[in-house]
Design a protein around this motif. Structure first.
Motif, short mmCIF file in Angstrom:
data_model
loop_
_atom_site.label_atom_id
_atom_site.label_comp_id
_atom_site.label_asym_id
_atom_site.label_seq_id
_atom_site.Cartn_x
_atom_site.Cartn_y
_atom_site.Cartn_z
N GLU A 62 0.82 -1.20 0.00
CA GLU A 62 0.00 0.00 0.00
C GLU A 62 0.86 1.26 0.00
OE1 GLU A 62 -2.84 -0.12 3.18
OE2 GLU A 62 -3.80 -1.91 2.40
N GLU A 66 3.40 3.47 -7.25
CA GLU A 66 2.65 2.79 -8.30
C GLU A 66 3.43 2.71 -9.61
OE1 GLU A 66 -1.37 4.08 -8.85
OE2 GLU A 66 -1.68 4.28 -6.70
N SER A 82 3.96 -5.29 -11.93
CA SER A 82 3.41 -3.97 -11.60
C SER A 82 2.79 -4.06 -10.22
CB SER A 82 2.37 -3.55 -12.63
OG SER A 82 1.22 -4.38 -12.52
N LEU A 83 2.66 -2.94 -9.58
CA LEU A 83 2.06 -2.91 -8.24
C LEU A 83 0.66 -3.54 -8.27
CD1 LEU A 83 2.14 -2.10 -5.27
CD2 LEU A 83 1.32 0.16 -5.95
N GLU A 84 -0.11 -3.20 -9.28
CA GLU A 84 -1.46 -3.72 -9.40
C GLU A 84 -1.47 -5.25 -9.52
OE1 GLU A 84 -5.17 -3.49 -12.52
OE2 GLU A 84 -3.83 -1.76 -12.39
N LYS A 85 -0.60 -5.80 -10.37
CA LYS A 85 -0.52 -7.26 -10.54
C LYS A 85 -0.05 -7.93 -9.25
CE LYS A 85 -1.61 -8.06 -14.83
NZ LYS A 85 -2.81 -8.77 -15.18
N GLN A 87 -0.50 -6.86 -6.20
CA GLN A 87 -1.61 -6.82 -5.25
C GLN A 87 -2.68 -7.85 -5.59
OE1 GLN A 87 -2.36 -2.58 -5.54
NE2 GLN A 87 -1.50 -2.24 -3.49
N GLU A 88 -2.93 -8.05 -6.88
CA GLU A 88 -3.90 -9.06 -7.30
C GLU A 88 -3.44 -10.46 -6.90
OE1 GLU A 88 -4.57 -8.77 -11.53
OE2 GLU A 88 -5.34 -6.73 -11.36
N GLU A 91 -3.77 -10.89 -3.12
CA GLU A 91 -5.16 -11.13 -2.70
C GLU A 91 -5.59 -12.56 -3.04
OE1 GLU A 91 -7.21 -9.33 -0.76
OE2 GLU A 91 -5.43 -8.04 -0.56
#
Length: 135
Positions: A62, A66, A82-85, A87-88, A91
């Motif tokens: 968090e 990014e 990537s940060l998004e990947k 985090q996915e 999760e």
């Protein structure tokens, strides 16, 4: 006056009950279940620790930039995501562990219920002559 103040206790301790084939099967089953529940409890503990680690990692992500790629461990290797990947994936791992922990908890509960039934039968027959409690 009797020299023994607890005659019922002494008689119960002295009772000599024969172990038949069915009793031996119950004792063996209890032993197997006990070993299984100990293994599952160890696995449960490991999974809870892994979940805590992933929760800590999620908090760190968090705070990540990014724009910068994140090193994410997959098996023995680290890959840039990537940060998004990242985090996915995180999760997804947390969900997988939650499901596994729930499954372990259900298995432990089921086995302990079966062990309680065996305890009732064995203690009913053998009383204090058998010890089925964990040390």
């Amino acid at each position: 006056m009797s020299s023994n103040r607890f005659p019922l206790l002494q008689r119960e301790e002295e009772r000599n009950v024969e172990v038949n084939w069915e009793d031996q099967q119950r004792i063996n089953q209890f032993s197997k279940l006990n070993s299984r529940v100990e293994y599952l409890e160890d696995e449960y503990k490991k999974q809870r620790e892994e979940k805590e680690y992933l929760d800590d990692l999620a908090m760190e992500l968090e705070l990540a930039d990014e724009e910068e790629p994140v090193f994410y461990k997959i098996g023995d290797a680290f890959v840039q995501l990537s940060l998004e990947k990242a985090q996915e994936r995180l999760e997804h791992e947390k969900s997988r562990i939650d499901e596994h922990v729930d499954k372990l908890d259900n298995q432990i509960t089921s086995i302990q219920t079966e062990m309680d039934e065996l305890k009732k039968k064995l203690y009913g027959k053998f009383g204090k002559a058998i010890n089925l409690e964990k040390n």
